[in-house]
Design a protein around this motif. Structure first.
Motif, PDB file in Angstrom:
ATOM      1  N   GLU A  27       9.878   1.608   0.944  1.00  0.00           N
ATOM      2  CA  GLU A  27       8.441   1.337   0.991  1.00  0.00           C
ATOM      3  C   GLU A  27       8.118   0.429   2.170  1.00  0.00           C
ATOM      4  O   GLU A  27       8.867  -0.502   2.471  1.00  0.00           O
ATOM      5  CB  GLU A  27       7.961   0.646  -0.296  1.00  0.00           C
ATOM      6  CG  GLU A  27       8.070   1.488  -1.549  1.00  0.00           C
ATOM      7  CD  GLU A  27       7.620   0.731  -2.793  1.00  0.00           C
ATOM      8  OE1 GLU A  27       7.500  -0.519  -2.721  1.00  0.00           O
ATOM      9  OE2 GLU A  27       7.390   1.372  -3.821  1.00  0.00           O
ATOM     10  N   ASP A  29       0.080   2.219   2.272  1.00  0.00           N
ATOM     11  CA  ASP A  29       1.500   2.501   2.069  1.00  0.00           C
ATOM     12  C   ASP A  29       1.886   3.590   3.065  1.00  0.00           C
ATOM     13  O   ASP A  29       1.268   4.661   3.094  1.00  0.00           O
ATOM     14  CB  ASP A  29       1.767   2.999   0.650  1.00  0.00           C
ATOM     15  CG  ASP A  29       1.511   1.927  -0.395  1.00  0.00           C
ATOM     16  OD1 ASP A  29       1.617   0.735  -0.056  1.00  0.00           O
ATOM     17  OD2 ASP A  29       1.208   2.292  -1.545  1.00  0.00           O
ATOM     18  N   TYR A  30       2.925   3.349   3.860  1.00  0.00           N
ATOM     19  CA  TYR A  30       3.225   4.243   4.969  1.00  0.00           C
ATOM     20  C   TYR A  30       4.369   5.220   4.704  1.00  0.00           C
ATOM     21  O   TYR A  30       4.454   6.248   5.371  1.00  0.00           O
ATOM     22  CB  TYR A  30       3.558   3.432   6.227  1.00  0.00           C
ATOM     23  CG  TYR A  30       2.319   2.886   6.895  1.00  0.00           C
ATOM     24  CD1 TYR A  30       1.711   3.580   7.931  1.00  0.00           C
ATOM     25  CD2 TYR A  30       1.749   1.687   6.477  1.00  0.00           C
ATOM     26  CE1 TYR A  30       0.568   3.092   8.547  1.00  0.00           C
ATOM     27  CE2 TYR A  30       0.605   1.190   7.083  1.00  0.00           C
ATOM     28  CZ  TYR A  30       0.019   1.896   8.112  1.00  0.00           C
ATOM     29  OH  TYR A  30      -1.119   1.412   8.702  1.00  0.00           O
ATOM     30  N   GLU A  83       9.545  -9.582   4.097  1.00  0.00           N
ATOM     31  CA  GLU A  83       8.116  -9.536   4.363  1.00  0.00           C
ATOM     32  C   GLU A  83       7.690 -10.653   5.301  1.00  0.00           C
ATOM     33  O   GLU A  83       8.365 -11.681   5.439  1.00  0.00           O
ATOM     34  CB  GLU A  83       7.311  -9.598   3.069  1.00  0.00           C
ATOM     35  CG  GLU A  83       7.543 -10.811   2.210  1.00  0.00           C
ATOM     36  CD  GLU A  83       6.782 -10.698   0.888  1.00  0.00           C
ATOM     37  OE1 GLU A  83       5.571 -10.368   0.906  1.00  0.00           O
ATOM     38  OE2 GLU A  83       7.404 -10.938  -0.159  1.00  0.00           O
ATOM     39  N   LYS A 131       4.565  -1.511   3.060  1.00  0.00           N
ATOM     40  CA  LYS A 131       3.166  -1.774   2.706  1.00  0.00           C
ATOM     41  C   LYS A 131       2.560  -2.735   3.713  1.00  0.00           C
ATOM     42  O   LYS A 131       3.124  -3.785   4.008  1.00  0.00           O
ATOM     43  CB  LYS A 131       3.075  -2.357   1.292  1.00  0.00           C
ATOM     44  CG  LYS A 131       3.547  -1.387   0.215  1.00  0.00           C
ATOM     45  CD  LYS A 131       3.320  -1.938  -1.179  1.00  0.00           C
ATOM     46  CE  LYS A 131       3.730  -0.913  -2.235  1.00  0.00           C
ATOM     47  NZ  LYS A 131       3.484  -1.394  -3.620  1.00  0.00           N
ATOM     48  N   HIS A 132       1.394  -2.351   4.233  1.00  0.00           N
ATOM     49  CA  HIS A 132       0.690  -3.161   5.214  1.00  0.00           C
ATOM     50  C   HIS A 132      -0.258  -4.104   4.476  1.00  0.00           C
ATOM     51  O   HIS A 132      -1.168  -3.669   3.773  1.00  0.00           O
ATOM     52  CB  HIS A 132      -0.092  -2.248   6.162  1.00  0.00           C
ATOM     53  CG  HIS A 132      -0.420  -2.869   7.473  1.00  0.00           C
ATOM     54  ND1 HIS A 132      -1.222  -3.980   7.599  1.00  0.00           N
ATOM     55  CD2 HIS A 132      -0.048  -2.524   8.741  1.00  0.00           C
ATOM     56  CE1 HIS A 132      -1.339  -4.297   8.871  1.00  0.00           C
ATOM     57  NE2 HIS A 132      -0.641  -3.438   9.592  1.00  0.00           N
ATOM     58  N   LYS A 133      -0.063  -5.398   4.653  1.00  0.00           N
ATOM     59  CA  LYS A 133      -0.839  -6.376   3.903  1.00  0.00           C
ATOM     60  C   LYS A 133      -2.281  -6.498   4.393  1.00  0.00           C
ATOM     61  O   LYS A 133      -3.162  -6.915   3.636  1.00  0.00           O
ATOM     62  CB  LYS A 133      -0.162  -7.747   3.983  1.00  0.00           C
ATOM     63  CG  LYS A 133       1.185  -7.816   3.297  1.00  0.00           C
ATOM     64  CD  LYS A 133       1.761  -9.217   3.385  1.00  0.00           C
ATOM     65  CE  LYS A 133       3.087  -9.324   2.656  1.00  0.00           C
ATOM     66  NZ  LYS A 133       3.639 -10.697   2.728  1.00  0.00           N
TER      67      LYS A 133
END
Length: 292
Positions: free
Chosen positions: A22, A31-32, A5, A24-26
């Motif tokens: 997974e 969730d892509y 990350e 995940k964009h913070k």
């Protein structure tokens, strides 16, 4: 499950198949990646090797021998070792060591590396020929992106934008019984509205494309996939002909290889799109996914 990350993304990867599960964009909370629900398709982003797609009759010939191999090969199902890991990178390695001689006569080392840079995930492949002879293979990606990404959107809110390669000699192919048939020139391809009917006959397949963007016309969210120099790309979702719907994902699949043609000889050395690697040599390729 291993995690890398940075300030933008958190990426989870399983050792089995070195498969991203997974992203995940913070910053936007999205969730892509597809969830891997077996009701539709149980995988998320397998690496395809040493074939891409299906062989005619699920078999091929090489130096007078016939070998059986199922669709997309076996690398997606092996357990990798972790070679190196930092906060933002991880490298997985698998050495064949004679374990697949019955289906694939070559010895090889495969390294799959993931690198985070801002809001992008770079995927790098190394295939090392550990034989004293030429080695023939294909390799491909199969990432599945969740759609819709945002509540109150539908699949029809999404579109695909295509960037052809510099030679602009885009060819389109279709799959019949999982085998490839050439449809003709598609150099005028630009933007495609997503509808279930696009996938009624399996995947869409093109050559000489450098980039595809999957984007919502409502929210603007989506994924840009860069894969310059890759000879082929497939676009696929699981189609339900009873309901005329697709599963809630779309795959954008950069390939160094392609399924057999209907008229194939079956000889691996003559296979459309096959790669030849000299003894002791290393094949290198990478593609990039930007999540927005």
């Amino acid at each position: 499950m291993l995690v890398i990350e940075n300030d933008w993304l958190k990426v989870s990867i399983v050792i089995n198949g070195a498969e991203v599960r997974e992203v995940k964009h913070k910053k936007n909370g999205l969730d892509y990646m597809w969830t891997g629900d077996n009701a539709y398709w149980g995988r998320v982003s397998p690496v395809l090797f040493p074939i891409v797609g299906r062989l005619k009759g699920d078999q091929y010939q090489l130096d007078g021998h016939t070998y059986k191999m199922s669709q997309h090969g076996f690398l997606r199902d092996v357990e990798f070792d972790v070679e190196e890991q930092t906060d933002t990178t991880v490298s997985f390695v698998f050495v064949s060591a004679g374990r697949f001689k019955q289906v694939y006569p070559y010895e090889f080392k495969a390294i799959i590396r993931y690198v985070l840079k801002k809001d992008s995930l770079i995927v790098q492949w190394e295939i090392v020929n550990e034989n004293k002879e030429e080695m023939y293979f294909s390799i491909g990606a199969h990432p599945a992106f969740k759609i819709p990404l945002v509540e109150n959107e539908t699949i029809e809110d999404y579109r695909l934008h295509f960037t052809p390669a510099a030679n602009n000699n885009v060819m389109e192919y279709e799959l019949k019984d999982s085998l490839i048939h050439e449809r003709g020139n598609a150099s005028d391809i630009s933007t495609m509205q997503l509808t279930p009917s696009l996938f009624a006959h399996d995947a869409l397949v093109y050559s000489n494309i450098d980039q595809i963007t999957l984007e919502s016309k409502k929210s603007g969210h989506g994924i840009e996939v860069w894969f310059e120099k890759f000879p082929f790309v497939g676009i696929w979702s699981k189609y339900n002909d009873t309901t005329d719907t697709i599963a809630p994902f779309v795959c954008i699949e950069p390939w160094y290889g392609i399924a057999d043609t209907y008229h194939t000889s079956g000889n691996m050395k003559e296979k459309l799109g096959v790669n030849k690697l000299e003894a002791g040599a290393t094949f290198l390729a990478e593609y990039k996914m930007k999540f927005k």
